[in-house]
Each structure stands twice: as C-alpha cells, then as structure tokens.
Design a protein around this motif. Structure first.
Motif, PDB file in Angstrom:
ATOM      1  N   TYR A 118       0.854  -1.190   0.000  1.00  0.00           N
ATOM      2  CA  TYR A 118       0.000   0.000   0.000  1.00  0.00           C
ATOM      3  C   TYR A 118       0.893   1.244   0.000  1.00  0.00           C
ATOM      4  O   TYR A 118       1.784   1.388   0.855  1.00  0.00           O
ATOM      5  CB  TYR A 118      -0.921   0.003   1.218  1.00  0.00           C
ATOM      6  CG  TYR A 118      -1.932  -1.115   1.195  1.00  0.00           C
ATOM      7  CD1 TYR A 118      -3.217  -0.905   0.723  1.00  0.00           C
ATOM      8  CD2 TYR A 118      -1.589  -2.395   1.636  1.00  0.00           C
ATOM      9  CE1 TYR A 118      -4.153  -1.941   0.701  1.00  0.00           C
ATOM     10  CE2 TYR A 118      -2.514  -3.429   1.604  1.00  0.00           C
ATOM     11  CZ  TYR A 118      -3.790  -3.190   1.136  1.00  0.00           C
ATOM     12  OH  TYR A 118      -4.706  -4.222   1.101  1.00  0.00           O
ATOM     13  N   PRO A 136      -2.231   5.765   3.039  1.00  0.00           N
ATOM     14  CA  PRO A 136      -3.030   4.655   3.576  1.00  0.00           C
ATOM     15  C   PRO A 136      -2.944   4.601   5.095  1.00  0.00           C
ATOM     16  O   PRO A 136      -2.004   5.119   5.707  1.00  0.00           O
ATOM     17  CB  PRO A 136      -2.389   3.422   2.930  1.00  0.00           C
ATOM     18  CG  PRO A 136      -0.979   3.840   2.638  1.00  0.00           C
ATOM     19  CD  PRO A 136      -1.035   5.309   2.325  1.00  0.00           C
ATOM     20  N   GLN A 142      -7.399   0.433   9.173  1.00  0.00           N
ATOM     21  CA  GLN A 142      -8.755   0.607   9.663  1.00  0.00           C
ATOM     22  C   GLN A 142      -9.401  -0.764   9.796  1.00  0.00           C
ATOM     23  O   GLN A 142      -9.671  -1.430   8.794  1.00  0.00           O
ATOM     24  CB  GLN A 142      -9.577   1.495   8.726  1.00  0.00           C
ATOM     25  CG  GLN A 142      -9.071   2.928   8.625  1.00  0.00           C
ATOM     26  CD  GLN A 142      -9.951   3.773   7.728  1.00  0.00           C
ATOM     27  OE1 GLN A 142     -10.971   3.319   7.229  1.00  0.00           O
ATOM     28  NE2 GLN A 142      -9.547   5.027   7.515  1.00  0.00           N
ATOM     29  N   ASN A 165      -8.232  -4.244   7.797  1.00  0.00           N
ATOM     30  CA  ASN A 165      -7.639  -3.980   6.489  1.00  0.00           C
ATOM     31  C   ASN A 165      -7.022  -2.589   6.478  1.00  0.00           C
ATOM     32  O   ASN A 165      -7.076  -1.852   7.467  1.00  0.00           O
ATOM     33  CB  ASN A 165      -8.696  -4.116   5.391  1.00  0.00           C
ATOM     34  CG  ASN A 165      -8.072  -4.460   4.050  1.00  0.00           C
ATOM     35  OD1 ASN A 165      -6.859  -4.389   3.869  1.00  0.00           O
ATOM     36  ND2 ASN A 165      -8.907  -4.858   3.097  1.00  0.00           N
ATOM     37  N   ILE A 166      -6.447  -2.228   5.349  1.00  0.00           N
ATOM     38  CA  ILE A 166      -5.824  -0.918   5.172  1.00  0.00           C
ATOM     39  C   ILE A 166      -6.638  -0.151   4.150  1.00  0.00           C
ATOM     40  O   ILE A 166      -6.918  -0.658   3.054  1.00  0.00           O
ATOM     41  CB  ILE A 166      -4.359  -1.060   4.716  1.00  0.00           C
ATOM     42  CG1 ILE A 166      -3.545  -1.776   5.796  1.00  0.00           C
ATOM     43  CG2 ILE A 166      -3.744   0.303   4.425  1.00  0.00           C
ATOM     44  CD1 ILE A 166      -2.121  -2.037   5.398  1.00  0.00           C
ATOM     45  N   GLN A 167      -7.020   1.052   4.498  1.00  0.00           N
ATOM     46  CA  GLN A 167      -7.833   1.888   3.639  1.00  0.00           C
ATOM     47  C   GLN A 167      -7.029   3.092   3.172  1.00  0.00           C
ATOM     48  O   GLN A 167      -6.151   3.578   3.872  1.00  0.00           O
ATOM     49  CB  GLN A 167      -9.095   2.366   4.382  1.00  0.00           C
ATOM     50  CG  GLN A 167      -9.961   1.238   4.929  1.00  0.00           C
ATOM     51  CD  GLN A 167     -10.557   0.396   3.831  1.00  0.00           C
ATOM     52  OE1 GLN A 167     -10.798   0.866   2.715  1.00  0.00           O
ATOM     53  NE2 GLN A 167     -10.837  -0.868   4.137  1.00  0.00           N
ATOM     54  N   GLY A 168      -7.399   3.573   1.972  1.00  0.00           N
ATOM     55  CA  GLY A 168      -6.751   4.765   1.441  1.00  0.00           C
ATOM     56  C   GLY A 168      -5.507   4.433   0.641  1.00  0.00           C
ATOM     57  O   GLY A 168      -4.970   3.321   0.674  1.00  0.00           O
ATOM     58  N   SER A 192      -2.827   0.512  -3.920  1.00  0.00           N
ATOM     59  CA  SER A 192      -2.275  -0.781  -3.530  1.00  0.00           C
ATOM     60  C   SER A 192      -1.755  -1.532  -4.754  1.00  0.00           C
ATOM     61  O   SER A 192      -2.278  -1.385  -5.858  1.00  0.00           O
ATOM     62  CB  SER A 192      -3.334  -1.633  -2.820  1.00  0.00           C
ATOM     63  OG  SER A 192      -4.419  -1.899  -3.688  1.00  0.00           O
TER      64      SER A 192
END
Length: 389
Positions: free
Chosen positions: A172, A238, A241, A244-247, A250
């Motif tokens: 990410y 990123p 959250q 998982n990883i948001q923003g 990826s």
C-alpha cells in the motif's frame, strides 16, 4: 598490358557469386516452403474441423467466462475475449514500463557504486550483481512471490516512513488525489511545458530564441494559471482501519513480486552496461575535466555519461526488449499479463493456434515499438557525438 591497365580483382563480387545460391535453387527453396506451409495449414484446418472448431478470430467477439484479478481498465465476466486480451496487453505494458524506468535508475546507481573507490562498497555491489545475473529469473520470481505471501497481515503490517505498508495482501502506497475540475489545469500546464520544450529545442537547433526568457515566460504563465483556477492536489496516505488498510493505492502481491523481480534482475544487467560505457571513455577526458576544476559528479554527468551513451544506448535497447519478453514469466506466479490471459483464452475456447498468433503479433508490436523509439534516440546520440538531443 601494363600493371596499371590490368582489371582490379574484386573479392567481394567473387564471394557473392561463388557462395550465393543460384536463382533456380532459391526458387526451389521458396516453392518447398510454400508447399510445406500449405500442407501444415490444411492438416490444422482438418484437425480443427474434426473436433468441431471453426478456424478464425471470430471467438474474440464472444463473451469470456472468467474474471481477471487485476486490470487497468474495467473488466468482468461476460465481456468479450478481445477486451480480456486488451487487459493483458495493458497489464504487460504497465509492468514493463515501470520495470524499465526502475531498472535504469537502479542500474546507473549500481554502476557508479561499483566504480567507486571504496573497496567494501564496490565488492559488495560486484558480488550482488554476479549473484543476480547468474540466477534464473523464474527462480527469483518464486523467491519474491514467496516473500510477498510471507509478509504479515494488514493489522501487523511492516510500515516504512509511516506511509508505505507491506502486507500479505499487497503493498500500500500513498496516492495523489486531484480535485474535480483540476484535470483541465493539468492539461494546460502540460501544453505550456511541451510548448516551452519545443521552443527550447528549436532555439538549440537554429538559435533565434533564448531559453532563459522562454523559461521565465512559461513559469509566469503557469503561476497565473494555477493561481486563478483553484487548482488543488493532495497526497492521500493509507492507514490501518479494522482488519484492512484503507486509502492510498495498492499493488497486488503478484504485481509487486513481478515488478521487483524484473527490476532487480535487469538492474544488475543494466549496471554492467553502464559500467562498460563509462570505462569506454578515455582517461584523458577525466583528467581534462579535473583540470577544469569539475567535481566528480560533474565529471560523470557532464563529460563521461554523454560520451558513454554511444555504447550504452544499443545495449540498453536490448535490455528493455528483454524486460518486455521476460515479463511473460508472470504466468508462473499468477499475474494476469498477456501470456496468462491468452493461455486462459486458448483453454476456454480451444482456439490455441489463433491465440498463439495473437500473442506473437502483440509481443512483436510491443518490441518493435520500443526498438523504433530507441533507434531514433540512438541515431540522435550518435549524430551529436554522444550528447542526448
């Protein structure tokens, strides 16, 4: 007849007449090849008819019954096989272009480090290059994909610089977010910069315009455009959250493994190409540059590398073409490149011969396009005595 009046001996014409095949032999070979191709094509058509297949490329319009895990353009099951193959071409082009750029930058850095006077650094880089160059690329891809899947889950991700997350679900990275309506501003900026570069090139060729005033005018116009348009651009990092990883953006484990494998492998090859080009520059050029008071970085950038380009560019072209061709090994680690998708197409439609011809034509088009661009650049470098246009 005197010695001056005797006809001169022509060894090249003699070799051409004696070693070259006669027209009758050439015609016989051509007829034989045509007959063999016709017999082979007839047998293939008969075999396909016997198993219920219709030769041709009409299957490209039929709906594909498979999904593609990663695509540069939207794709879902039910779209045509032609669109699926287009996804494979774009995926191959994406990984090839990024690998070429990263391998070039890393290769130049490795070459300079190997040529440095520090024995530990030079020796470490030398043995690293030797290990990478003499190890099969397929084995390296298996190593990188295994390492990618061995990374921790997102909640325990390996974090670099608080913005890069390494997980078993992918890598990410921060992404650039452009506000709505700012694309017109970006287009205007690109047009202004391209116009400025074109005028600078013309001023170098003909000399009627000075680059400095043009640069000041371009900077002033850019400042006015950006100030009056409300142009907004931001960096979205990123963050973890939940589970998982948001923003951000990826990279899938397969793409990341293929990208790292191609970059590392061909950076080692490119480093040797650059080192050979640098060593081809005569020692007197270095001494003359030092006599003028230039630093080592200035000598490399202004004196040595421009002359070494005459040696580097042809070999770099071959390196870039190998990157495109060797990206087909992505089928071994599950990345949906051109070879992977066409294999799936051939298995689901039975049109193996047509799929093979499509792969050959598309790889040929990609390689010939890159070769044409690099040949133009190589011609300009050779014409200008090593100085890039």
């Amino acid at each position: 007849m005197s010695a001056l009046e005797r006809p001169r001996h022509r060894p090249r014409a003699w070799l051409s007449n004696s070693l070259g095949p006669r027209p009758a032999v050439q015609l016989a070979v051509l007829v034989t090849v045509v007959v063999l191709v016709a017999v082979l094509g007839s047998n293939i058509a008969a075999t396909m008819a016997r198993i219920g297949l219709t030769p041709g490329f009409g299957f490209l319009e039929r709906a594909a019954n498979f999904e593609i895990g990663e695509s540069a353009i939207p794709f879902r099951a039910g779209d045509s096989y032609a669109r699926a193959i287009a996804v494979g071409v774009l995926n191959t082009a994406k990984v090839a272009v990024v690998s070429c750029i990263l391998a070039t930058v890393l290769g130049v850095a490795l070459a300079l480090m190997r040529l440095a006077g520090h024995p530990v650094l030079s020796g470490l880089v030398r043995w690293s290059i030797e290990v990478v160059r003499n190890t099969p690329l397929l084995l390296q891809l298996f190593f990188w994909i295994g390492l990618a899947h061995a990374l921790p889950p997102p909640r325990r991700a390996v974090v670099w610089f608080d913005c890069v997350f390494l997980t078993n679900r992918g890598v990410y990275l921060p992404s650039v977010v452009i506000a709505e309506g700012s694309w017109m501003v970006i287009t205007a900026i690109a047009a202004i910069l391209l116009g400025w570069l074109a005028l600078m090139w013309r001023s170098r060729a003909r000399g009627p315009l000075a680059p400095l005033p043009l640069g000041l005018v371009a900077m002033l116009v850019l400042a006015v455009v950006i100030y009056t348009s409300g142009f907004r651009i931001s960096l979205h990092s990123p963050a973890v959250q939940g589970f998982n990883i948001q923003g951000g953006t990826s990279l899938t484990p397969e793409f990341a493994a293929l990208l790292v494998g191609l970059t590392v492998k061909f950076a080692a090859i490119f480093a040797e190409i650059v080192r050979a080009g640098i060593l081809s520059v005569r020692r007197e050029q270095w001494d003359a540059a030092r006599a003028l008071g230039l630093s080592e970085l200035q000598i490399i950038g202004l004196v040595v590398l421009p002359q070494a380009l005459r040696v580097i560019t042809p070999l770099a072209t071959s390196c870039y073409l190998d990157i495109i061709k060797d990206s087909s090994l992505a089928v071994a680690i599950g990345y949906p490149d051109l070879m992977n998708i066409t294999n799936t197409t051939a298995n689901t439609t039975g049109q193996a011969l047509e799929a093979l011809l499509i792969v050959v034509a598309l790889y040929l088009a990609l390689n010939l396009s890159v070769s044409a661009v690099m040949n133009v650049y190589n011609a300009r470098v050779a014409m200008r005595g090593g100085r890039p246009a």
